[in-house]
Write an enzyme that holds these catalytic residues in place. Structure first.
Site, PDB file in Angstrom:
ATOM      1  CG  ASP A   1      -2.187   0.752   1.100  1.00 39.85           C
ATOM      2  OD1 ASP A   1      -2.298   1.551   0.165  1.00 39.85           O
ATOM      3  OD2 ASP A   1      -3.082   0.564   1.950  1.00 39.85           O
TER       4      ASP A   1
ATOM      5  CG  ASP B   1      -9.399   2.599  -0.425  1.00 41.13           C
ATOM      6  OD1 ASP B   1      -9.047   1.418  -0.614  1.00 41.13           O
ATOM      7  OD2 ASP B   1      -8.717   3.414   0.225  1.00 41.13           O
TER       8      ASP B   1
END
Ligand code: DGJ
Length: 723
Positions: free
Chosen positions: A464, A533
Site C-alpha cells: 500500500d 477504495d
C-alpha cells in the site's frame, strides 16, 4: 524500394531498406514506419493498419511554412530535440554547460539488438546522442519504445525534459483525446475531448502516479470511431512516478504527442559519459474501436507484462477484513474470520493494516514492521498455520515506503524522509514518505521485508502507499536532488523485483489508497491491483469500465463488502454486490461475523459460480456492450474465453422506470457457427423470452432482450458452446 526483413519472428518484423533510410515494424496487422529525409531528420511515416510490403514509404524534407514556422518545426520529427524554434513538446530539452539550449537531433545510424531496432540520433554539432529503441509484438502489433540520452562530451549537460517517445498522426478534420481522471475513491473516470491546438497535459506531479490522471491515452476519429469500430491509436507510459503525457494539434492539424518523465520540478545533470534511460512507452493501434483497442492492450498486458505472462495463475478468491475490522486485528479475531471465509470457498486470507508496531489507528506505527505482541502474542505463525490448514494461502499488508512520526523508525532516522531542511514536513494521513531514492533506505526496506518473508510462510503481500509527496527534497544529494523523481521509482522497482527473485511464488498487489498507483510499469512487478477504495457495487461498475479502457480485468480486484456502503451509504443486495465484484478478481471484504446462514449460502453459491467462469473473466476478451455513461439505467459487459467456448454476460440495472425494457443485447466475439447453450450464472430460471440454446450468429445478430425488475439488480448469463 526493397525493404529487407532484418529481424523478428515470422509474424513480427523489423525491416530496413537497402539505403538504411526507411524503417518499418510490422506485426499483427499493424505497420509502424519512419524514415530519414534528405536533411537527416528522422520522420514518422506511417502508423496504422498493415501496409503491403511494397508500400512506397519515403521521408521527404519539409520546407518552412512561413517565416514564423521554420523547417525544423514543420518537420514532424520522430523524436525532436528542443531547438531550431520547436514549439511543440520535444522528446528532449537540455541546457549545455555554456548556456546553449539549442538541440537539433539528426539521424546517425541504426543497429539491431536481437529483435529490437536501435536508432542513433545526435545533435548536429555537440556530442549528445539519443538512442531510440523499437520492438513490435507479433500478437498485438504493440510497439515498445524507449529513448536513452548519452553525454559523450566533456561537460555535464542539464536535462530539463525527457520523453520516451514523440508521436505524430497526420492532419485530419478532428481527433478526440480519451483519458482517465479521478481522486481517492473516485478513480477511473473516462473523458473524451476534442484535440485542439490547446495543449492538453495528462500528468502527475505527485511523485507517484496518483489518482488524478493515468499515464494512458487514446486518440480516435469522431464520426468514425465507436466502441466497436473505427481507428484508435493508444499509448501508455510504463512509469509509476511523476509522468507527463501531452497532446495537441499543431499548426497544420497534425497530432503531436510527447510522453515521458514529468519535466515539472525536474532536472537531471548528465555527467560526461553518463546515460539516462526513459521508461518504456507502449503504442498500439486498433481499427476495432475503443473496445478493440482495450482488448488488444489487455492481451498484451496478459501475455507480455504481468509476471508469468500467459502462464500466470488466475487470481484466487480472497478475503480481507479491512472494512470489517479496520485496525482492530488480533490473532483470535482473524482466525474466526478465516474459518468463516474458508467455509465460503475463499482461497486466500489477507491480514490488512494494524498487525504491526503500535498501529492501533493511523497515527502511529508505520515503519515498524514487527508483529504487535499484544495483538499476536505468539507472532503470526499460529494464524498463518491456521489459514493454511483451512486450505487458504496467507497474505499480509505492508506500506513500506511510509513512516508515522510516532514510530521507532522515524525517531531513529528522521533524515530518511523526503524533506527540505528547515521547512515543514507536511503530513498526509499522519505519515511522511521515506526517501527510497537513498540507497541506505532502499536496502533497509528490502532487508526488513526479506526477513519477514523468510521467517513467515507468506504467499502474498498487499503493498500500500497512502499519500503523495509534498516536500520532495533529498538534501544529501545537494544540487542533484531532483533525481529523486527517477531514483525513487527505480529503487521501488528494484525492491519489488528483488523480493520476487528471492521468494519465487510470492504474489504482490499494488495498492495506493485504492487505485493510486496502477500503470504498466508496476504491472510487470505485481500480480494484481486494488482498483479503488470505493467498494460500492454500483459506483464500481463505472470504476471498472474506466479501468478496463486501459488495463486488463486480469489484475482488477474488487470486494463484496457490507451495506450501507462506507463510501456513499447505499444499500444493495448481496447478489448485486457479487455480480459487480466478480467482473475481475473477486474478493470479500465484509464482516463475516455478521453474516446470516442465508448470506453464507448466497456467498457460497456465488463463489462456486465465479470459479466456473473466472478463467473467462480474467483471461477472456472484454466487450463493453452497454457502458455506464452518466445517468445510464443499465449496463452490460461480456467476457468471451479465448477459445470462444464460454462467454459470460453481466447485465446490471441501476433503476427501473416506466416499465422500460432493455434494448436487445447483441453479443460479440462468439463463434457464429457454434451452438451456445445459456444458463443463469449462480442458478435460477432463464428470463422469459431467452431461448435455452441458439447459434453464435443468433446471439450476435438477434441478441436477447432482458427485462430486469427493481433497482440495483443484475443478472449473469453463461453461454457454453456445444462440444
Ligand atoms: C488503503 C487501502 O486502499 C485499503 O484497502 C486499506 O488497506 C487501507 N489503506 C489500510 O490502511
Amino acid at each position: 524500394m526493397a525493404l529487407a526483413v532484418v529481424a523478428g519472428p515470422a509474424d513480427a518484423r523489423v525491416a530496413v531498406d537497402e539505403a538504411g533510410r526507411v524503417f518499418r515494424l510490422d506485426g499483427a496487422q499493424v505497420t509502424y514506419a519512419f524514415g530519414v529525409d534528405e536533411k537527416g531528420y528522422l520522420q514518422p511515416l506511417y502508423w496504422g493498419g498493415a501496409l503491403d510490403p511494397a508500400a512506397p514509404l519515403q521521408a521527404r524534407a519539409t520546407r518552412e511554412l512561413s517565416g514564423f514556422d521554420p523547417a525544423g518545426m514543420q518537420t514532424a520529427q520522430e523524436y525532436a530535440g528542443q531547438g531550431e524554434g520547436l514549439v511543440t513538446d520535444p522528446g528532449l530539452k537540455v541546457a549545455f554547460a555554456d548556456g546553449s539550449r539549442d538541440l537539433v537531433l539528426k539521424y546517425r545510424s541504426y543497429r539491431l539488438e536481437g529483435e529490437t531496432l536501435a536508432i542513433e540520433l545526435a545533435d548536429i554539432a555537440r556530442p549528445l546522442v539519443v538512442t531510440l529503441r523499437y520492438a513490435i509484438d507479433e500478437q498485438t502489433g504493440i510497439v515498445t519504445r524507449t529513448a536513452t540520452v548519452t553525454n559523450r562530451g566533456r561537460q555535464p549537460v542539464r536535462i530539463e525534459a525527457f520523453a520516451a517517445a514523440n508521436l505524430t498522426l497526420p492532419g485530419a478534420s478532428s481527433y478526440q483525446l480519451h483519458f482517465l481522471s479521478g481522486r481517492h475513491a473516485a478513480e477511473w473516470t473516462p473523458h473524451a475531448v476534442p484535440l485542439s491546438p490547446a495543449l492538453t497535459v495528462l500528468e502527475s506531479r505527485r511523485g507517484s502516479v496518483g489518482h488524478g490522471n493515468q499515464p494512458w491515452l487514446a486518440l480516435t476519429r469522431p464520426g468514425q470511431t465507436t466502441e466497436e469500430a473505427g481507428p484508435v491509436w493508444f499509448g501508455a507510459l510504463a512509469w509509476s512516478g511523476s509522468f507527463r503525457l501531452s497532446a495537441q494539434t499543431d499548426n497544420i492539424g497534425r497530432v503531436r504527442v510527447a510522453a515521458g518523465y514529468n519535466s515539472h520540478d525536474f532536472v537531471w545533470s548528465l555527467k560526461p559519459g553518463e546515460s539516462l534511460e526513459s521508461p518504456r512507452f507502449y503504442a498500439g493501434y486498433s481499427h476495432a474501436g475503443l473496445g478493440g483497442a482495450s482488448r488488444t492492450f489487455h492481451r498484451f498486458q496478459m501475455e507480455r507484462l504481468i509476471p508469468g505472462g500467459a502462464a500466470a495463475a488466475l487470481r484466487p478468491v480472497l478475503y480481507n477484513s479491512w472494512e470489517a475490522t479496520a485496525f482492530d486485528v488480533t490473532a483470535e479475531g482473524q482466525m474466526k474470520l478465516a474459518e468463516r471465509a474458508a467455509k465460503l470457498g475463499v482461497e486466500r486470507f489477507v491480514v490488512d493494516d494494524g498487525w504491526f508496531g503500535q498501529r492501533n489507528d493511523d497515527k502511529a506505527g508505520l515503519g515498524d514492521w514487527t508483529v504487535n505482541p499484544r495483538k499476536f502474542p505468539q507472532g503470526l505463525k499460529p494464524l498463518i498455520d491456521k489459514v493454511h490448514a483451512l486450505g487458504m494461502s496467507f497474505g499480509l499488508w505492508f506500506e513500506p515506503e511510509m513512516v508515522n512520526r510516532d514510530s521507532a523508525l522515524y525517531r531513529a532516522h528522521p533524515d530518511w524522509v523526503l524533506n527540505f531542511p528547515g521547512r515543514p514536513r507536511t503530513e498526509g494521513r499522519n505519515q511522511l514518505v521515506l526517501n527510497l531514492a537513498r540507497t541506505d533506505v532502499r536496502d533497509y526496506l528490502l532487508g526488513v521485508l526479506d526477513k519477514l518473508l523468510r521467517e513467515n510462510d507468506i504467499q502474498f503481500i498487499k503493498w500500500d502507499y497512502n499519500r503523495n509527496w509534498t516536500e520532495p527534497g533529498w538534501p544529501e544529494a545537494g544540487p542533484d536532488q531532483q533525481r529523486v523523481y527517477v531514483d525513487y521509482v527505480r529503487n521501488l522497482y528494484f525492491i519489488l523485483a528483488e523480493l520476487r527473485r528471492r521468494h519465487p511464488g510470492l504474489e504482490i498487489e499494488t495498492c495506493s489508497g485504492g487505485g493510486g498507483r496502477i500503470d504498466t510499469g508496476i504491472m510487470a512487478l505485481t500480480d494484481q491491483a486494488w482498483t479503488s477504495d470505493n467498494t460500492d457495487p454500483f459506483d464500481r461498475l463505472a470504476i471498472q469500465d474506466g479501468f478496463s479502457l486501459a488495463y486488463a480485468p486480469a489484475i482488477m480486484m474488487a470486494w463484496v463488502t457490507d451495506v450501507p456502503n462506507w463510501a456513499n451509504g447505499r444499500t444493495t443486495s448481496l447478489d448485486f454486490r457479487f455480480l459487480s465484484a466478480m467482473q475481475g478478481g473477486l474478493g470479500i471484504g465484509a464482516d463475516l461475523n455478521k453474516w446470516t446462514a442465508g448470506d453464507e449460502d448466497t456467498a457460497r453459491r456465488w463463489i462456486t459460480a465465479y470459479k466456473g467462469i473466472r478463467a473467462t473473466v480474467q483471461r477472456g476478451q472484454l466487450y463493453r456492450l452497454v457502458r455506464p455513461t452518466e445517468g445510464a439505467a443499465q449496463t452490460a459487459t461480456l467476457y468471451v474465453a479465448p477459445d470462444r467456448a464460454q462467454a459470460v454476460l453481466f447485465a446490471m440495472q441501476r433503476g427501473s422506470q416506466w416499465r422500460d425494457q432493455w434494448e436487445p443485447l447483441r453479443l460479440a466475439g462468439l463463434d457464429p457457427a457454434a451452438t451456445y447453450a445459456v444458463r443463469v450464472l449462480g442458478g435460477g430460471a432463464l428470463p422469459e423470452g431467452v431461448p435455452a440454446r441458439a447459434s453464435g450468429a443468433w446471439w450476435q445478430n438477434q441478441g436477447l432482450t432482458l427485462r430486469l425488475r427493481g433497482d440495483y439488480v443484475g443478472l449473469g448469463l453463461v453461454f457454453e458452446a456445444a462440444k
